[in-house]
Structures are given as C-alpha cells and as structure tokens.
Write a protein that holds these residues in place. Structure first.
Motif, mmCIF file in Angstrom:
data_model
loop_
_atom_site.group_PDB
_atom_site.id
_atom_site.type_symbol
_atom_site.label_atom_id
_atom_site.label_comp_id
_atom_site.label_asym_id
_atom_site.label_seq_id
_atom_site.Cartn_x
_atom_site.Cartn_y
_atom_site.Cartn_z
ATOM 1 N N ALA A 40 -35.313 -3.648 -16.493
ATOM 2 C CA ALA A 40 -34.687 -4.878 -16.009
ATOM 3 C C ALA A 40 -35.672 -6.037 -16.041
ATOM 4 C CB ALA A 40 -34.171 -4.671 -14.593
ATOM 5 N N GLY A 41 -36.922 -5.743 -15.665
ATOM 6 C CA GLY A 41 -37.949 -6.778 -15.689
ATOM 7 C C GLY A 41 -38.130 -7.321 -17.097
ATOM 8 N N GLY A 44 -35.110 -9.354 -18.089
ATOM 9 C CA GLY A 44 -35.123 -10.636 -17.385
ATOM 10 C C GLY A 44 -35.945 -11.664 -18.139
ATOM 11 N N HIS A 45 -37.178 -11.276 -18.515
ATOM 12 C CA HIS A 45 -38.047 -12.246 -19.163
ATOM 13 C C HIS A 45 -37.724 -12.461 -20.631
ATOM 14 C CE1 HIS A 45 -40.551 -11.346 -15.603
ATOM 15 N NE2 HIS A 45 -40.577 -12.659 -15.632
ATOM 16 N N ARG A 48 -33.663 -13.693 -21.071
ATOM 17 C CA ARG A 48 -33.285 -14.956 -20.406
ATOM 18 C C ARG A 48 -33.780 -16.161 -21.180
ATOM 19 N NH1 ARG A 48 -32.348 -14.483 -14.404
ATOM 20 N NH2 ARG A 48 -30.083 -14.379 -14.577
ATOM 21 N N ILE A 91 -27.547 -9.887 -16.737
ATOM 22 C CA ILE A 91 -28.981 -9.909 -16.413
ATOM 23 C C ILE A 91 -29.188 -10.112 -14.906
ATOM 24 C CG2 ILE A 91 -31.138 -11.170 -16.748
ATOM 25 C CD1 ILE A 91 -30.212 -11.727 -19.600
ATOM 26 N N SER A 92 -28.419 -11.023 -14.308
ATOM 27 C CA SER A 92 -28.565 -11.236 -12.860
ATOM 28 C C SER A 92 -28.280 -9.958 -12.084
ATOM 29 C CB SER A 92 -27.601 -12.300 -12.348
ATOM 30 O OG SER A 92 -27.744 -13.463 -13.067
ATOM 31 N N LEU A 95 -31.150 -7.533 -12.510
ATOM 32 C CA LEU A 95 -32.342 -7.993 -11.801
ATOM 33 C C LEU A 95 -32.194 -7.837 -10.288
ATOM 34 C CD1 LEU A 95 -33.557 -11.173 -13.674
ATOM 35 C CD2 LEU A 95 -34.646 -8.946 -13.546
ATOM 36 N N GLU A 96 -31.011 -8.194 -9.804
ATOM 37 C CA GLU A 96 -30.738 -8.081 -8.381
ATOM 38 C C GLU A 96 -30.955 -6.633 -7.935
ATOM 39 O OE1 GLU A 96 -26.598 -8.219 -6.651
ATOM 40 O OE2 GLU A 96 -27.284 -10.272 -6.319
ATOM 41 N N ARG A 99 -34.798 -5.627 -8.202
ATOM 42 C CA ARG A 99 -35.732 -6.306 -7.305
ATOM 43 C C ARG A 99 -35.676 -5.830 -5.871
ATOM 44 N NH1 ARG A 99 -34.251 -11.799 -8.974
ATOM 45 N NH2 ARG A 99 -35.435 -12.258 -10.838
#
Ligand code: ADP
Ligand code: MG
Length: 249
Positions: A40-41, A44-45, A48, A91-92, A95-96, A99
C-alpha cells in the motif's frame, strides 16, 4: 482410573492443538497484513503521483479547448476524470487500511460517534434507518477517528447488502463493563461457507470490493480490547455487534 487419566490427557492435548492452530492462523493473518501494508505504501507514492500528473493534463486540455470542444471529446475527458477519481478512492482505502496506528484514546460519548458516522454515510432513499441510542451511557476511552472508521465500514457493508432497499437498525446499550453497538440490516445475509472468511484481508464477494474493511475493523477493535461479532441468516439479514470496554486498564 487410568482410562480417566488418559481421557484428561487426550483432552489437554486436543486443547493445546486447537490453541496452536488459532495462534498460527493469527500469525498468518498478521503477516498478510504486513505485506499489504508495504504494498500500500508503494502504491500510495508510486501511483498517486502519476495520477496527479494525468489529472493536471486533463485539466489543461479541458481549459485549452474549452470553447470549441467536440461533444465526443468532452465525454471522453469526463470518463478519464471519473476513472481517475475511482483509482484515487482505491488508493485511499488501501492507505487508510495500511496506516492503522496504535489508538490514541480520548474520553468519548459513543452515541456522537455513531451519529457522525451515520451522517457521513451515503444512504439511498430505499433504505430506512432507525437509531435507538441508549440514554446516559458512560463515556469510554476510544480513538474517535478509528472507531468512526469501524462504524462507517459496517454501515457501508450493510448498505451494500441491501441493493433493493431495506432497513438498517442501529442501537447502543451497556452492561456493567461493556458498551455494545449493534448494526442490524435486512440484506442478503452471509452464506455459511463465508462465515470463517469474513475478517480475512482481501476476502470480498463484491466486484468492486477490496475486502479490507472488516479486517481493518477487527484490528482497530482488538487494539481497543473490544470484540466484533456477527450473526447472519442468508436472505434475511445480518447483525454486527461491536463491544467496547467501559474501563480501560
Ligand atoms: P468489502 O466490503 O470490500 O467486500 P469487507 O471486509 O468490508 O470487504 O467485507 C467482506 C465481505 O463480507 C463482503 O464482501 C461481504 O461478502 C461480507 N459482508 C460484510 N458485511 C456484510 C453484511 N452486512 N451483509 C452481508 N454480507 C456482508
Ligand atoms: Mg466493506
């Protein structure tokens, strides 16, 4: 006597075997979660940013050809925009989930958390909502954002389980040591063969589902020393019960 002793030993052995199986399952689940978190990390980068660049380009093109844009081109620009939004949402969600940090506890009135989660939910007109919130419940120590995430996940699952409409009943109540929050829907229910898989990360029966919602809920609630349980009858509905301790030691 000997037979009795043997039976006791056999029983103990079986208990240990069961405990070991549970621990092994839990370890496998945690490892799976860790891998998803890493992935996911990266997503995310690495995704995104290019998505943002595409979004800017669409904006630029739309502005540039604002006056004399052809209907068909405009339609495709809109499609691009919608699809980018949907990637962003995925993605959100991931990530949610990835995290999830240790809870930061605040004394909170649980009913207000239920109410905000409900007010943020996108409830179709075909679904009737009834809230039966217990009066003068004691405040409890929770991470408000995390518990809100749990309630929102359970509420969206309930909504998604009632595509033809139905009823969602939410109630809060207390015992000596616990506060319970229940969410009862009249949706499609959960078939027997899926009951053991519900909290497994990536388990989903939906075409657009990620299967991270309930896994995240379970992580959060267990970090709060609470429980999350459900009962379901196929084609009749499902009830989810979240239990949170009143005194946190
Ligand atoms: P997702 O919603 O992305 O599929 P979840 O972890 O939130 O992932 O839920 C996993 C699965 O559990 C769902 O795909 C669905 O099959 C089942 N489920 C969860 N809540 C309900 C419900 N209220 N009624 C019926 N099925 C449910
Ligand atoms: Mg879900």
């Amino acid at each position: 006597l000997k037979a009795k002793q043997l039976a006791v030993i056999a029983k103990e052995k079986e208990d240990v075997r069961l405990e070991l199986a549970v621990a092994t399952d839990e370890l496998a689940r945690k490892e799976k979660l860790a891998v998803i978190g890493k992935l996911a990390g990266i997503m995310g980068h690495e995704i995104r940013n290019p998505l943002g660049v595409i979004r800017n380009s669409i904006y630029f093109l739309t502005m540039k050809f604002k006056e004399n844009i052809d209907e068909k081109v405009k339609r495709h620009m809109d499609i691009l925009q919608t699809e980018i939004d949907s990637c962003d949402k995925i993605i959100s969600d991931v990530l949610e989930f990835a995290r999830t940090r240790p809870p930061s506890f605040t004394e909170t009135e649980i009913n207000s958390v239920v109410e905000t989660s409900l007010s943020k939910a996108n409830i179709p007109k075909t679904i009737k909502v009834e809230a039966n919130l217990g009066k003068s419940l004691p405040k409890i120590n929770i991470d408000i954002a995390q518990v809100k995430q749990v309630f929102s996940n359970i509420i969206s699952n309930a909504i998604e389980a009632m595509p033809k409409g139905g009823e969602l009943r939410i109630s809060t109540s207390q015992t000596d040591t616990f506060i319970s929050i229940t969410f009862k829907d009249t949706g499609v229910g959960i078939p027997k063969e899926n009951i053991d898989k519900l909290f497994t990360p990536l388990f989903s029966t939906k075409t657009k589902g990620l299967g991270l919602g309930l896994a995240a809920c379970q992580n959060i609630i267990s970090a709060h020393h609470g429980k999350i349980e459900f009962e379901s009858k196929k084609n009749q509905g499902t009830i989810f019960i979240v239990t949170l301790p009143i005194h946190k030691n």
